[in-house]
Design a protein around this motif. Structure first.
Motif, PDB file in Angstrom:
ATOM      1  N   THR A 151      12.420  -7.970  -2.194  1.00 24.97           N
ATOM      2  CA  THR A 151      12.240  -6.613  -1.663  1.00 24.97           C
ATOM      3  C   THR A 151      11.934  -6.675  -0.171  1.00 24.97           C
ATOM      4  N   SER A 152      12.089  -5.532   0.484  1.00 24.19           N
ATOM      5  CA  SER A 152      11.871  -5.540   1.933  1.00 24.19           C
ATOM      6  C   SER A 152      10.393  -5.581   2.289  1.00 24.19           C
ATOM      7  N   SER A 153       9.494  -5.608   1.282  1.00 20.79           N
ATOM      8  CA  SER A 153       8.067  -5.703   1.617  1.00 20.79           C
ATOM      9  C   SER A 153       7.683  -7.142   1.984  1.00 20.79           C
ATOM     10  N   ALA A 154       8.575  -8.116   1.730  1.00 23.06           N
ATOM     11  CA  ALA A 154       8.271  -9.514   2.065  1.00 23.06           C
ATOM     12  C   ALA A 154       8.666  -9.812   3.515  1.00 23.06           C
ATOM     13  N   ALA A 155       8.067 -10.876   4.082  1.00 20.43           N
ATOM     14  CA  ALA A 155       8.330 -11.190   5.489  1.00 20.43           C
ATOM     15  C   ALA A 155       9.725 -11.787   5.693  1.00 20.43           C
ATOM     16  N   ASN A 156      10.140 -12.674   4.797  1.00 20.19           N
ATOM     17  CA  ASN A 156      11.434 -13.347   4.948  1.00 20.19           C
ATOM     18  C   ASN A 156      12.497 -12.708   4.064  1.00 20.19           C
ATOM     19  N   LEU A 157      13.767 -12.917   4.426  1.00 21.59           N
ATOM     20  CA  LEU A 157      14.863 -12.551   3.530  1.00 21.59           C
ATOM     21  C   LEU A 157      15.187 -13.780   2.679  1.00 21.59           C
ATOM     22  N   VAL A 158      15.315 -13.565   1.373  1.00 18.96           N
ATOM     23  CA  VAL A 158      15.585 -14.676   0.452  1.00 18.96           C
ATOM     24  C   VAL A 158      16.999 -14.531  -0.105  1.00 18.96           C
ATOM     25  N   PHE A 159      17.719 -15.651  -0.190  1.00 18.96           N
ATOM     26  CA  PHE A 159      19.089 -15.647  -0.728  1.00 18.96           C
ATOM     27  C   PHE A 159      19.249 -16.809  -1.699  1.00 18.96           C
ATOM     28  N   PHE A 160      20.121 -16.627  -2.699  1.00 13.67           N
ATOM     29  CA  PHE A 160      20.500 -17.736  -3.570  1.00 13.67           C
ATOM     30  C   PHE A 160      21.924 -18.148  -3.186  1.00 13.67           C
ATOM     31  N   ILE A 161      22.079 -19.373  -2.743  1.00 10.15           N
ATOM     32  CA  ILE A 161      23.389 -19.843  -2.273  1.00 10.15           C
ATOM     33  C   ILE A 161      23.947 -20.849  -3.276  1.00 10.15           C
ATOM     34  N   LYS A 162      25.104 -20.517  -3.832  1.00 10.99           N
ATOM     35  CA  LYS A 162      25.734 -21.443  -4.782  1.00 10.99           C
ATOM     36  C   LYS A 162      26.671 -22.379  -4.028  1.00 10.99           C
ATOM     37  N   ASN A 163      26.723 -23.608  -4.486  1.00 14.98           N
ATOM     38  CA  ASN A 163      27.575 -24.602  -3.830  1.00 14.98           C
ATOM     39  C   ASN A 163      29.012 -24.478  -4.338  1.00 14.98           C
ATOM     40  N   TYR A 164      29.911 -23.997  -3.497  1.00 13.31           N
ATOM     41  CA  TYR A 164      31.333 -23.931  -3.859  1.00 13.31           C
ATOM     42  C   TYR A 164      32.055 -25.070  -3.169  1.00 13.31           C
ATOM     43  N   ARG A 168      32.859 -22.744   3.025  1.00 13.56           N
ATOM     44  CA  ARG A 168      32.440 -23.185   4.361  1.00 13.56           C
ATOM     45  C   ARG A 168      30.933 -22.971   4.573  1.00 13.56           C
ATOM     46  N   PHE A 169      30.454 -21.782   4.142  1.00 12.54           N
ATOM     47  CA  PHE A 169      29.038 -21.498   4.371  1.00 12.54           C
ATOM     48  C   PHE A 169      28.162 -22.328   3.436  1.00 12.54           C
ATOM     49  N   SER A 170      28.576 -22.422   2.155  1.00 13.52           N
ATOM     50  CA  SER A 170      27.732 -23.192   1.233  1.00 13.52           C
ATOM     51  C   SER A 170      27.732 -24.663   1.629  1.00 13.52           C
ATOM     52  N   ASN A 171      28.838 -25.150   2.169  1.00 15.66           N
ATOM     53  CA  ASN A 171      28.880 -26.536   2.645  1.00 15.66           C
ATOM     54  C   ASN A 171      27.871 -26.738   3.782  1.00 15.66           C
ATOM     55  N   TYR A 172      27.807 -25.744   4.662  1.00 17.06           N
ATOM     56  CA  TYR A 172      26.832 -25.821   5.760  1.00 17.06           C
ATOM     57  C   TYR A 172      25.403 -25.849   5.195  1.00 17.06           C
ATOM     58  N   ILE A 173      25.115 -24.922   4.264  1.00 20.31           N
ATOM     59  CA  ILE A 173      23.746 -24.836   3.733  1.00 20.31           C
ATOM     60  C   ILE A 173      23.365 -26.112   2.973  1.00 20.31           C
ATOM     61  N   PHE A 174      24.292 -26.628   2.180  1.00 22.07           N
ATOM     62  CA  PHE A 174      23.955 -27.790   1.352  1.00 22.07           C
ATOM     63  C   PHE A 174      23.909 -29.096   2.149  1.00 22.07           C
ATOM     64  N   ASN A 175      24.686 -29.182   3.237  1.00 28.10           N
ATOM     65  CA  ASN A 175      24.806 -30.489   3.897  1.00 28.10           C
ATOM     66  C   ASN A 175      24.316 -30.551   5.339  1.00 28.10           C
ATOM     67  N   GLU A 176      24.232 -29.394   6.005  1.00 28.90           N
ATOM     68  CA  GLU A 176      23.943 -29.483   7.439  1.00 28.90           C
ATOM     69  C   GLU A 176      22.735 -28.665   7.894  1.00 28.90           C
ATOM     70  N   ALA A 177      22.405 -27.611   7.179  1.00 27.26           N
ATOM     71  CA  ALA A 177      21.409 -26.657   7.684  1.00 27.26           C
ATOM     72  C   ALA A 177      20.055 -27.325   7.906  1.00 27.26           C
ATOM     73  N   LYS A 178      19.399 -26.907   8.994  1.00 23.14           N
ATOM     74  CA  LYS A 178      18.065 -27.434   9.319  1.00 23.14           C
ATOM     75  C   LYS A 178      17.127 -26.254   9.584  1.00 23.14           C
ATOM     76  N   ILE A 179      15.843 -26.508   9.395  1.00 23.32           N
ATOM     77  CA  ILE A 179      14.842 -25.482   9.694  1.00 23.32           C
ATOM     78  C   ILE A 179      14.992 -25.075  11.161  1.00 23.32           C
ATOM     79  N   ASN A 180      14.901 -23.770  11.391  1.00 23.76           N
ATOM     80  CA  ASN A 180      15.016 -23.152  12.724  1.00 23.76           C
ATOM     81  C   ASN A 180      16.443 -23.032  13.239  1.00 23.76           C
ATOM     82  N   ASP A 181      17.455 -23.385  12.425  1.00 30.71           N
ATOM     83  CA  ASP A 181      18.838 -23.082  12.822  1.00 30.71           C
ATOM     84  C   ASP A 181      18.951 -21.573  13.042  1.00 30.71           C
ATOM     85  N   LEU A 182      19.760 -21.202  14.020  1.00 34.54           N
ATOM     86  CA  LEU A 182      19.927 -19.780  14.330  1.00 34.54           C
ATOM     87  C   LEU A 182      21.139 -19.211  13.589  1.00 34.54           C
ATOM     88  N   LEU A 183      20.914 -18.142  12.837  1.00 31.41           N
ATOM     89  CA  LEU A 183      22.001 -17.444  12.144  1.00 31.41           C
ATOM     90  C   LEU A 183      21.854 -15.969  12.476  1.00 31.41           C
TER      91      LEU A 183
END
Ligand code: FES
Length: 326
Positions: A151-164, A168-183
């Motif tokens: 819900t929007s009452s929380a500070a962060n936005l939460v997503f469930f990302i499935k590995n396809y 392209r995006f799930s590959n980034y999240i599963f293999n490359e993403a780092k804390i503080n990456d800018l999106l």
């Protein structure tokens, strides 16, 4: 310009070159939509009178639905004044779509092929949305749609990302993403949110990561628990195997009848066997006194709508958000 009349005494003007959905948005009228590509059926409307033209094939509609006078407003332009059997949702205070920067705050594997991604929005920005809506997450020159799982009452936005495999995006999240990456986050988008109803049963159907917007809506219902004391709430959460059922409702206030459903047989599991829509029918609830919120694959949405309407559900009591492969 043509006049488009809706069910609750609302009308708006729409240019012949605009789709009905775009015409409505230009006039600040909100009608149901999600994919905007003629596939998900969220914008399905019954034509009471008037004519329109399909700019692209309405692949989300069956031949039977077309012959019954249904159209998809996201791909149709008017060729006369129209009367449509759909509602104006403008009373729901939807936010304008905008694009904001965000940073990766947390990456957590919650099953072998699903990651929970948390994005942190800028401290001075407010990003309001209705629980159940989705956003486009933009990385460089590509973007991908994901439902917000909280819900929007929380500070962060939460997503469930499935590995396809070739995602392209799930590959980034599963293999490359780092804390503080800018999106960047573009949204909020879509009209898959809770709508007030007089019906007794509120039924949620979700498969796989389709649980994300359903979880967000249930959290909202939990926060406003007293409004739902006279309702019976069900959640049918389906997957192929146990690991697909990576989330379980555990609310302080809201009472939910939770039914786990597996499509592949597993003798060690207590989950029901089959497809979510078949299990709903097997419960023999009064579908004429029920609203359905369904999120999952296009096939699940289509099959559920067809089966449940055949078993007494009113056509306009089925709200859906289908995964559309890009
Ligand atoms: S089919 Fe029109 S919004 Fe998806």
């Amino acid at each position: 310009m043509f006049t488009i009349n809706l069910k609750n005494d609302t009308h708006f003007l729409c240019a012949a070159e605009d789709t009905i959905l775009i015409g409505a948005q230009k006039e600040n009228i909100t009608i149901d939509y999600s994919c905007k590509t003629g596939r998900c059926q969220s914008c399905k409307a019954k034509v009471i009178s008037g004519t329109s033209f399909a700019n692209i094939d309405e692949i989300g509609l069956s031949e039977e639905e077309k012959s019954q006078g249904y159209i998809l407003t996201c791909v149709r332009s008017p060729t006369s004044d129209l009367v449509l059997d759909i509602e104006d949702l403008s009373g729901y205070a939807l936010e304008q779509v905008r694009t904001l920067p965000s940073k990766v705050d947390k990456i957590t594997a919650i099953s072998s092929d699903v990651i929970e991604l948390q994005l942190r929005m800028p401290p001075n920005a407010t990003f309001n949305y209705l629980s159940g809506q989705y956003v486009n997450i933009i990385k460089g020159d590509f973007k991908r749609s994901y439902s917000i799982a909280n819900t929007s009452s929380a500070a962060n936005l939460v997503f469930f990302i499935k590995n396809y495999k070739n995602g392209r995006f799930s590959n980034y999240i599963f293999n490359e993403a780092k804390i503080n990456d800018l999106l960047r986050v573009e949204g909020p988008i879509g009209t898959f949110f809770y709508k007030k109803t007089n019906k007794k049963n509120i039924v949620f159907l979700a498969t796989g990561t389709g649980i994300a917007p359903v979880k967000a809506i249930l959290e909202q219902l939990d926060e406003n628990n007293f409004d739902f004391l006279d309702k019976t709430i069900y959640l049918f959460f389906g997957g192929r195997n146990e690991e697909d059922l990576f989330w379980k409702p555990d609310f302080k206030n809201l009472k939910i009848n939770f039914i786990a459903v597996l499509s592949r047989s597993n003798e060690h599991s207590t989950a029901e066997k089959g497809y979510v829509q078949d299990i709903v029918v097997s419960k023999k609830m009064d579908l004429s006194d029920t609203v359905i919120y369904a999120c999952g694959s296009e096939n699940m949405i289509k099959d559920s709508r067809e089966l449940l309407v055949k078993n007494g559900l009113s056509e306009d009591a089925f709200y859906s958000d289908a995964f559309i492969s890009s």
